[in-house]
Design an enzyme around this catalytic site. Structure first.
Site, PDB file in Angstrom:
ATOM      1  N   ARG A  19     -10.487  17.074 -17.245  1.00 48.42           N
ATOM      2  CA  ARG A  19     -10.395  18.295 -16.441  1.00 48.42           C
ATOM      3  C   ARG A  19      -9.797  17.970 -15.080  1.00 48.42           C
ATOM      4  O   ARG A  19      -9.605  16.805 -14.717  1.00 48.42           O
ATOM      5  CB  ARG A  19     -11.777  18.911 -16.253  1.00 48.42           C
ATOM      6  CG  ARG A  19     -12.759  18.004 -15.532  1.00 48.42           C
ATOM      7  CD  ARG A  19     -14.088  18.691 -15.292  1.00 48.42           C
ATOM      8  NE  ARG A  19     -14.996  17.829 -14.539  1.00 48.42           N
ATOM      9  CZ  ARG A  19     -16.123  18.247 -13.956  1.00 48.42           C
ATOM     10  NH1 ARG A  19     -16.470  19.520 -14.055  1.00 48.42           N
ATOM     11  NH2 ARG A  19     -16.882  17.408 -13.289  1.00 48.42           N
ATOM     12  N   GLY A  56       4.248  18.327 -28.032  1.00 47.63           N
ATOM     13  CA  GLY A  56       5.283  17.345 -28.348  1.00 47.63           C
ATOM     14  C   GLY A  56       5.131  16.005 -27.669  1.00 47.63           C
ATOM     15  O   GLY A  56       6.001  15.134 -27.817  1.00 47.63           O
ATOM     16  N   VAL A  66     -17.627   5.377 -18.505  1.00 43.61           N
ATOM     17  CA  VAL A  66     -16.908   4.422 -17.667  1.00 43.61           C
ATOM     18  C   VAL A  66     -17.832   3.604 -16.770  1.00 43.61           C
ATOM     19  O   VAL A  66     -17.415   2.583 -16.214  1.00 43.61           O
ATOM     20  CB  VAL A  66     -15.838   5.126 -16.798  1.00 43.61           C
ATOM     21  CG1 VAL A  66     -14.822   5.828 -17.674  1.00 43.61           C
ATOM     22  CG2 VAL A  66     -16.469   6.083 -15.795  1.00 43.61           C
ATOM     23  N   TYR A 157     -20.774   8.626  -2.170  1.00 42.29           N
ATOM     24  CA  TYR A 157     -19.394   8.956  -2.545  1.00 42.29           C
ATOM     25  C   TYR A 157     -18.405   8.292  -1.583  1.00 42.29           C
ATOM     26  O   TYR A 157     -17.401   7.700  -2.002  1.00 42.29           O
ATOM     27  CB  TYR A 157     -19.233  10.475  -2.529  1.00 42.29           C
ATOM     28  CG  TYR A 157     -17.946  10.990  -3.111  1.00 42.29           C
ATOM     29  CD1 TYR A 157     -17.759  11.081  -4.490  1.00 42.29           C
ATOM     30  CD2 TYR A 157     -16.916  11.424  -2.285  1.00 42.29           C
ATOM     31  CE1 TYR A 157     -16.588  11.582  -5.030  1.00 42.29           C
ATOM     32  CE2 TYR A 157     -15.735  11.928  -2.811  1.00 42.29           C
ATOM     33  CZ  TYR A 157     -15.582  12.003  -4.186  1.00 42.29           C
ATOM     34  OH  TYR A 157     -14.409  12.499  -4.712  1.00 42.29           O
ATOM     35  N   ALA A 158     -18.676   8.392  -0.290  1.00 40.04           N
ATOM     36  CA  ALA A 158     -17.786   7.809   0.711  1.00 40.04           C
ATOM     37  C   ALA A 158     -17.733   6.291   0.582  1.00 40.04           C
ATOM     38  O   ALA A 158     -16.655   5.684   0.686  1.00 40.04           O
ATOM     39  CB  ALA A 158     -18.255   8.193   2.117  1.00 40.04           C
ATOM     40  N   ALA A 159     -18.880   5.669   0.343  1.00 40.00           N
ATOM     41  CA  ALA A 159     -18.918   4.214   0.195  1.00 40.00           C
ATOM     42  C   ALA A 159     -18.139   3.773  -1.037  1.00 40.00           C
ATOM     43  O   ALA A 159     -17.408   2.770  -1.006  1.00 40.00           O
ATOM     44  CB  ALA A 159     -20.370   3.746   0.095  1.00 40.00           C
ATOM     45  N   LYS A 161     -15.622   5.375  -2.515  1.00 38.14           N
ATOM     46  CA  LYS A 161     -14.196   5.590  -2.313  1.00 38.14           C
ATOM     47  C   LYS A 161     -13.615   4.591  -1.315  1.00 38.14           C
ATOM     48  O   LYS A 161     -12.485   4.116  -1.491  1.00 38.14           O
ATOM     49  CB  LYS A 161     -13.936   7.026  -1.851  1.00 38.14           C
ATOM     50  CG  LYS A 161     -14.304   8.084  -2.894  1.00 38.14           C
ATOM     51  CD  LYS A 161     -13.589   7.865  -4.221  1.00 38.14           C
ATOM     52  CE  LYS A 161     -13.804   9.013  -5.188  1.00 38.14           C
ATOM     53  NZ  LYS A 161     -13.097   8.792  -6.472  1.00 38.14           N
TER      54      LYS A 161
END
Length: 249
Positions: A19, A56, A66, A157-159, A161
């Site tokens: 998504r 196609g 993951v 999240y910040a750590a 990233k």
């Protein structure tokens, strides 16, 4: 960017491809003739791969947690056996578990670090050796403006990233001799299913922080991946490229 990017059809793998940004990236890469391996924990990647094939293109879905190193290692072994070297690896999978630090549990911290950062290491470790033998590769991490400037309530999240940035720069140094580039893209607020559910007042406050005064689109991020994965993107490595409407200025 040149008007027409050069793409030699290769094998590409995109995590979190079921998504949003990951889906847009998978579709963009498939449009250039790449065989796109769509990875997600849920079965959403199956529909994305099927749609690419129906139009196609070449694609195959892999349901993989993951954050599980054993599961990723097993998947990498099967993928290399079937497809050979993955030459374009896009580590996009990510989750949020937002809370202020004082209220954040160890589990919420670890879940985000495992999915958003450790997973990138697992995929690189499992796929990089065949890539080095091909002496051509692109490793692209999808980070976030939060990893650049931080955000209250998103310490995990910040750590994760920001950690992806360090991993990217190190990979760039380690793999340059094999003609493999490593870069990270740091999106700002992008219109996706995750941002659609935000209250209007929250969206309004966010827009005040964006100089271009609008949310980005998934195609904005896919376009940057498109460039980095192309032949023309071969001299860019070790960079964290913000695509955020000026938010990190």
């Amino acid at each position: 960017m040149p008007a027409s990017l050069t793409h030699t059809p290769r094998v590409a793998l995109v995590t979190g491809a079921g998504r949003g940004i990951g889906k847009a990236i998978a579709e963009r890469l498939a449009s250039h003739g790449h065989t796109v391996l769509c990875v997600s924990k849920s079965d959403t990647c199956v529909a994305v791969a099927a749609d690419i094939v129906a139009k196609g293109g070449k694609a195959k879905a892999y349901q993989v947690d993951v954050s599980d190193p054993a599961a990723v290692a097993k998947a990498c072994e099967a993928i290399v056996a079937e497809h050979g070297a993955v030459e374009i690896l896009v580590n996009n999978a990510g989750i949020t578990r937002d809370k202020l630090v004082m209220a954040m549990s160890d589990q919420e911290w670890n879940e985000v670090l495992s999915t958003n950062l450790s997973s990138a290491f697992y995929w690189v470790k499992g796929l990089v050796r065949p890539m080095t033998k091909k002496r051509w590769g692109r490793i692209i991490g999808i980070s976030s403006v939060t990893g650049v400037i931080g955000n209250a309530g998103q310490a995990n999240y910040a750590a994760a990233k920001a950690g992806l940035h360090g991993l990217t720069m190190t990979l760039a140094r380690e793999l340059a001799g094999r003609s493999i580039t490593a870069n990270a893209i740091a999106p700002g607020f992008i219109t996706t299913e995750m941002t659609d559910v935000l209250p209007e007042e929250v969206k309004a406050k966010i827009l005040e922080r964006i100089p271009l005064a609008k949310f980005g689109s998934t195609t904005d991020i896919a376009a940057m991946v498109d460039y980095l994965a192309s032949e023309e993107g071969g001299y860019v490595t070790g960079q964290v490229i913000s695509v955020d409407g000026g938010m990190a200025i």
